[in-house]
Write a protein that holds these residues in place. Structure first.
Motif, short mmCIF file in Angstrom:
data_model
loop_
_atom_site.label_atom_id
_atom_site.label_comp_id
_atom_site.label_asym_id
_atom_site.label_seq_id
_atom_site.Cartn_x
_atom_site.Cartn_y
_atom_site.Cartn_z
N VAL A 21 -110.54 -52.53 -16.10
CA VAL A 21 -109.58 -53.63 -15.94
C VAL A 21 -109.61 -54.05 -14.47
O VAL A 21 -109.74 -53.20 -13.58
N LEU A 22 -109.51 -55.34 -14.21
CA LEU A 22 -109.42 -55.81 -12.82
C LEU A 22 -107.98 -55.67 -12.37
O LEU A 22 -107.10 -56.39 -12.85
N SER A 23 -107.75 -54.73 -11.49
CA SER A 23 -106.36 -54.42 -11.14
C SER A 23 -105.68 -55.54 -10.37
O SER A 23 -104.47 -55.56 -10.26
N CYS A 24 -106.46 -56.48 -9.84
CA CYS A 24 -105.83 -57.60 -9.13
C CYS A 24 -105.29 -58.63 -10.10
O CYS A 24 -104.57 -59.54 -9.69
N LEU A 25 -105.64 -58.50 -11.36
CA LEU A 25 -105.19 -59.50 -12.33
C LEU A 25 -104.07 -59.00 -13.24
O LEU A 25 -103.56 -59.76 -14.05
N LYS A 74 -110.54 -50.95 -4.00
CA LYS A 74 -110.75 -52.01 -3.00
C LYS A 74 -110.54 -53.38 -3.62
O LYS A 74 -110.38 -53.52 -4.82
N HIS A 75 -110.60 -54.38 -2.74
CA HIS A 75 -110.46 -55.76 -3.23
C HIS A 75 -111.42 -56.66 -2.47
O HIS A 75 -111.67 -56.44 -1.28
N GLY A 76 -111.94 -57.65 -3.14
CA GLY A 76 -112.82 -58.60 -2.47
C GLY A 76 -112.33 -60.02 -2.60
O GLY A 76 -112.78 -60.92 -1.90
N CYS A 77 -111.42 -60.25 -3.55
CA CYS A 77 -110.99 -61.63 -3.77
C CYS A 77 -109.54 -61.71 -4.21
O CYS A 77 -108.86 -62.69 -3.96
N GLU A 78 -109.07 -60.71 -4.89
CA GLU A 78 -107.72 -60.69 -5.46
C GLU A 78 -107.49 -61.86 -6.41
O GLU A 78 -106.38 -62.33 -6.60
N LEU A 79 -108.57 -62.32 -7.01
CA LEU A 79 -108.49 -63.44 -7.94
C LEU A 79 -109.30 -63.18 -9.21
O LEU A 79 -109.57 -64.09 -9.98
N GLY A 80 -109.74 -61.95 -9.38
CA GLY A 80 -110.48 -61.64 -10.60
C GLY A 80 -111.91 -62.11 -10.60
O GLY A 80 -112.47 -62.41 -11.65
N GLU A 81 -112.52 -62.21 -9.42
CA GLU A 81 -113.85 -62.80 -9.36
C GLU A 81 -114.97 -61.84 -8.97
O GLU A 81 -116.13 -62.17 -9.11
N CYS A 82 -114.60 -60.68 -8.41
CA CYS A 82 -115.67 -59.86 -7.82
C CYS A 82 -115.82 -58.48 -8.45
O CYS A 82 -116.83 -57.82 -8.23
N GLY A 83 -114.83 -58.02 -9.18
CA GLY A 83 -114.96 -56.72 -9.84
C GLY A 83 -114.69 -55.53 -8.94
O GLY A 83 -114.70 -54.38 -9.40
N THR A 84 -114.45 -55.78 -7.67
CA THR A 84 -114.29 -54.68 -6.71
C THR A 84 -113.08 -53.81 -7.03
O THR A 84 -113.08 -52.61 -6.78
N CYS A 85 -112.05 -54.43 -7.61
CA CYS A 85 -110.80 -53.72 -7.83
C CYS A 85 -110.74 -53.06 -9.20
O CYS A 85 -109.68 -52.65 -9.64
N ALA A 86 -111.90 -52.96 -9.88
CA ALA A 86 -111.89 -52.43 -11.24
C ALA A 86 -111.40 -50.98 -11.27
O ALA A 86 -111.78 -50.17 -10.43
S1 FES Z 1 -110.34 -58.09 -6.12
FE1 FES Z 1 -111.97 -59.30 -6.85
S2 FES Z 1 -111.75 -59.01 -9.00
FE2 FES Z 1 -110.02 -58.03 -8.24
#
Ligand code: FES
Ligand code: FES
Lengths: 803, 206
Positions: B100-104, B80-92
């Motif tokens: 790893v944060l996959s959005c980063l 999942k994603h919550g920010c797509e900016l490396g801020e929430c950890g949801t995409c780990a």
């Molecule tokens: S979506 Fe929030 S850290 Fe990747």
């Protein structure tokens, strides 16, 4: 010994396995063949008129399929019938930074995003309004051309008994002012919607919404389509907290784009857009004045709220009433007066966030009481205990209180926390504070006037023994799907994990008004109970006939249907369904729930009544670093009167989640805007908008007080919102106990604490908080004498005074 | 109830009555007949990596993040994603066992790496002990943050089978959860760690 086999057990949620496998499909996880992607152009100015919006250049871009502007969807919408003040895309005006202006749909998201920048929108800036004070002072330009007057959206003035008389009768009168800054829900899931149009002229919308029923109504209105041709499916929400309770622009836009293109259209908001969608906690400036006797009993209270509503109505009228409604259900208040005003400002619209309109006044009230206890040299916990509203009573503003377990909650937290040994006795820098609260288990009245049920459940029994529950309720993480399964399983004596739960689909499920106001367990739970009992009756009759025993002696348990006196004399549940279907035909039953009527008969009496009130008491222990002003919570003890836990594990989960959210609101969360002209959000990202991480979250000790309420299913009351409320004032009161400074402004940031500590060191007033209370032009109050003054819930007629 | 045949004798019967509710939208715009134009897109690059123990080969747009490739190209929507900016950890997710944060991360930076997503956490029908305890202790409320927490916790337990509460907090400090207040998550991690140490779950180590 519990008399239940499912109810009250800490079972796994019925959807938990899907969730830990990542199999739950949230709205953005849905993928459709030939799906298009939508992006919105949003206003970069806070207030202005919209001139020509030219999407031509964007449409010319390869990969762009279509676009929309305000004129394409001219019909207004809004959650409340009295504030239909939104357009899907700005038609004449933009009212906050982030207000959608145009939409583009393209083959992929990047193309849509790139095309947005090619749109030429003529915006003519108007003077903007950024605060409560400014809204009162600036009647022109009006942000909306409706409302009380100028930029005052709504005025509420209610008087239950003569408060001046109350103050005269008091031994002590105290007045306080508190400001509660707005904050937002920050669900981890960003809003997403997917619309699809079928060639036979039907529309389907999947959306992360807490209120599919209201989205359904809004779509029918704006699209000008019969509701019968629209299907709204709410996907499981990745957190809601009230932030997905309005019908949103983007939902309507993708629906229209699907209609125009004949292809599925998806939109997923960016995190920044989620911040601008908002509908979160209203900033409220409050003034509360109380008269008290020496024992702390309240002879009269005057409460005033000024709400910063942002750019649109949203739930604001209800929020305004709520900011004055529930003060009365915890402690006896003999006379009560409430003035509330909501302003339009050029900020993202405020609406309902967990506790909807009540955490702010609750905070002010509980801090105020803490100060009163100190003035009177009373223990604040004892003072509260001695002045509780009795169970089965009616308050000054005609709210009917049923079961009332606040006393037990207070006793539990006093004992658990070692309050007596700690309060005013700990070293400098460590403090403890107490606060209490109450919340609704669902609102007594629906959002739009009607006399239909608030929740409906259909049950379908299959001859193979399968049971399917259909209900319009939507699981936003609180476990409402599981509650339906547990309730039905308990009544029919089957395994909840054997039940198929189908929810939140306007084509398939009977209406449930939505996951807001903590209504679902009580209302859909009662509807499920009724449907299950009807099914049970049919099965019992058929089984009794087969077994040749009286149907009143048939028992349902462990997947069997049998004679109470001899479990051997029975059959499997599936066999019982076969017997019933043979006897009666297809087995399907329905249940529905409508809340009882409330005694208030005045305008505004519709906000506040509930079938049952939950109660909570919290004690917070904090450390305050006198050098940095940093407040860290050490531990929070919380007692919650739940009536009866349907599943104690889920109840405790809600309590902990509520405490967590309260902690964030108390110490760090705020919707702050940059400067007074451009009103841009200061922190529209998860990094900058501070919310508690594992490092800030403290230990929580939960005590569940169970005293089944006759109006709840199996006696259950709410837990989704209530436990947030006492957390915030308990922390504020603990900060005072720790370092002797009053921060009458939420959030209690280190900067404010430090400023107050420095002031105290210099012998100045160690209080940070509002000092001015701008007065709008209040309207004539509606005078309703309280029950004990012979009132009947109706306002007294004003006699015209002859000239 | 009126019998049908007697209704047919009534004068209004043979004409359609006007609708009483909102009019049907006969006038809804016709679907737009768009010209299908291929989007000018930068060349794709061939990417080879192992995802949940399967070797895969896929042509990806070079600027796509791993999150996007997982969700949109491989249909692994469990991440999942919550920010797509490396801020929430949801995409780990786990890359070579590390969270790893996959959005980063750019997908093409994962050439030859081993990726594990939530879809590959259970061993066939057997849940990972963390998945079991998360489900049983109520550590997943809305469940949206859950995949990110589970994989981050798995990386922790792979490295440190007996973490203290503080170590758990440290490991999970980059993951936001708005529902649980984290407490049930700690309990779930602790119980899973204990079960894995006791070897009561055969698939403990993966
Ligand atoms: S979506 Fe929030 S850290 Fe990747
Ligand atoms: S369970 Fe909902 S965000 Fe964590």
């Amino acid at each position: 010994m519990s008399e239940y086999r499912v109810i009250g057990k800490p079972l796994r949620k019925v959807d938990a396995t899907d969730k830990v496998l990542g199999k739950t499909l949230f709205a953005d996880d849905l993928i459709k063949p030939r799906m298009l992607f939508c992006k919105l152009l949003r206003s970069h100015i806070p207030h202005g008129t919209v001139g020509k919006v030219d999407i031509g250049p964007a449409l010319a871009m390869p990969g762009v399929i279509a676009g929309l502007i305000g004129e394409d969807l001219p019909t207004t919408f809004g959650i409340l019938p009295i504030s239909q003040d939104e357009h899907a895309l700005a038609l004449d005006k933009v009212r906050f930074v982030g207000d959608p202006i145009a939409a583009i749909v393209a083959e992929d998201e990047e193309t849509a995003e790139a095309a947005i920048h090619l749109i030429q929108a003529e915006l003519e800036p108007l003077d903007s309004i950024s605060s409560i004070d400014q809204a009162i002072r600036t009647p022109e330009p009006r942000i909306h051309d409706y409302g009380a007057y100028g930029n005052i959206h709504k005025l509420v003035n209610l008087e239950f008994g003569d408060v001046e008389e109350g103050f005269a009768e008091a031994d002590h009168v105290r007045e306080d002012m508190v400001f509660f800054e707005g904050n937002t829900h920050l669900p981890i899931e960003q809003h997403a919607s997917l619309a699809d149009w079928s060639p036979d002229g039907k529309l389907t919308l999947w959306s992360s919404t807490q209120t599919p029923h209201y989205v359904h109504k809004a779509l029918a209105r704006v699209l000008g389509m019969p509701a019968a041709r629209i299907r709204v499916i709410a996907c499981p929400n990745g957190g809601g907290f009230g932030g997905k309770s309005d019908p949103f622009n983007h939902e309507i836009v993708v629906a229209e784009l699907a209609r125009r293109t004949g292809r599925p259209v998806k939109i997923t908001l960016t995190r920044e857009e989620v911040f601008y969608c908002h509908r979160g906690r209203h900033p409220i400036l409050m003034r509360v004045k109380s008269g008290v006797k020496k024992d702390g009993s309240i002879t009269g209270m005057h409460f005033q709220s000024l709400l910063d509503g942002g750019g649109y109505g949203s739930y604001g009228v209800a929020s305004t009433f709520y900011s004055g409604a529930l003060q009365t259900v915890t402690y006896n208040i003999k006379r009560y007066k409430f003035d509330g005003a909501r302003m339009f400002t050029n900020k993202p619209p405020c609406g309902p966030k967990r506790g909807h309109g009540t955490p702010q006044p609750r905070h002010a009230l509980e801090v105020h009481l803490d100060k009163i206890a100190e003035d009177l040299h009373l223990d604040p916990a004892e003072m509260r205990l001695n002045n509780l509203v009795p169970p089965d009573s009616v308050t000054a503003n005609y709210l009917k209180v049923g079961t009332m377990g606040l006393g037990k909650c207070i006793e539990k937290v006093i004992e658990g926390s070692g309050w007596k040994e700690k309060h005013r006795k700990m070293p400098h820098g460590r403090g403890i504070g107490i606060a209490c609260s109450s919340y609704l288990s669902g609102a007594g009245l629906p959002i739009y006037w009607n006399s239909m049920p608030h929740s409906g459940v259909m049950l379908k029994l299959d001859r193979g023994g399968g049971v399917a529950v259909f209900c319009g309720s939507i699981d936003i993480g609180q476990g409402s799907d599981s509650v339906l399964a547990y309730v039905v399983a308990e009544v029919l004596g089957i395994d909840p994990f054997d039940i198929r739960v189908v929810t939140a689909d306007t084509d398939l499920t009977p209406v449930d008004l939505g996951s807001y106001s903590s209504r679902v367990t009580l209302m859909s739970g009662n509807a499920a109970l009724q449907a299950a009992e009807k099914a049970r009756e049919l099965l019992a009759q058929a089984a009794a006939e087969k077994l040749e025993v009286p149907s009143g002696e048939i028992v349902f348990a462990d997947g069997r249907v049998f004679w109470a006196s001899d479990p051997e004399k029975g059959m499997s549940f599936a066999k019982a369904v076969v017997a019933a279907e043979s006897k009666f035909g297809t087995i399907g039953t329905v249940g529905s729930y409508t809340p009882p009527r409330s005694p208030g008969q005045y305008k505004g009496a519709g906000v506040g009544p509930s079938p049952a009130y939950s109660y909570s008491a919290a004690i917070a222990e904090v450390d305050v670093d006198p050098e940095t002003g940093i407040v860290s919570a050490r531990k929070i003890w919380i007692g919650h009167d739940i009536g009866q836990s349907i599943n104690p594990m889920l109840v405790i989960g809600q309590v902990e989640g509520g405490v967590y959210m309260g902690l964030g609101e108390a110490l760090m969360e705020e919707m702050a805007y940059r400067d007074r002209v451009n009103i841009v959000h200061k922190t529209p990202s998860m990094l900058d908008y501070k919310s508690p991480t594992t490092h800030e979250m403290c230990e929580v000790e939960t005590y569940l007080v169970e005293d089944p309420d006759p109006n709840g299913p199996f006696g259950a009351k709410e837990v989704g919102q209530g436990p947030l409320l006492p957390t915030i004032p308990a922390i504020a009161n603990a900060v005072y106990d720790a370092v002797g400074v009053r921060i009458d402004e939420v959030p209690i940031t280190p900067e404010k604490v430090l400023r107050a500590i420095r002031a105290k060191e210099k012998g100045k007033d160690p209080r940070i908080g509002p000092t001015k209370f701008p007065e709008p032009e209040w309207s004539e109050p509606l005078v309703v004498p309280p029950p004990w003054e012979g009132g009947d819930g109706k306002p007294v007629e004003k006699k015209e005074v002859a000239g | 109830m009126c019998p049908r045949n007697s209704l047919a004798a009534l004068p209004w019967f043979h004409e359609a009555l006007p609708r009483l509710d909102s009019p049907p939208t006969t006038a809804y715009p016709r679907p737009i007949m768009y010209k299908h134009r291929v989007i000018d897109e930068p060349g794709r690059r061939l990417l080879r990596m192992t995802v949940n123990d399967s070797a895969i080969e896929i042509a990806v747009r070079p600027h796509k993040t791993l999150l996007e490739v997982l969700r949109e190209d491989l249909f692994l929507t469990g991440t999942k994603h919550g920010c797509e900016l490396g801020e929430c950890g949801t995409c780990a997710i786990l890359v070579d066992g590390e969270p790893v944060l996959s959005c980063l991360v750019l997908a093409i930076a994962c050439e030859g790496k081993e990726i594990r997503t939530i879809e590959g956490m259970a061993d066939g029908p057997e849940l990972h002990p963390l998945q079991t305890t998360f489900a049983d202790l109520g550590a997943a409320q809305c469940g949206y943050c859950t995949p990110g927490f589970l994989l981050t916790a798995q990386a922790l337990l792979d490295e440190n089978p007996d973490p203290t509460r503080q170590e758990i907090k440290n490991a999970l400090a980059g993951n936001l959860c708005r529902c649980t207040g984290y407490l049930k998550i700690y309990e779930a991690v602790e119980l899973a760690a204990k079960r894995m140490r006791n070897g009561s779950d055969s698939e403990a180590k993966r």
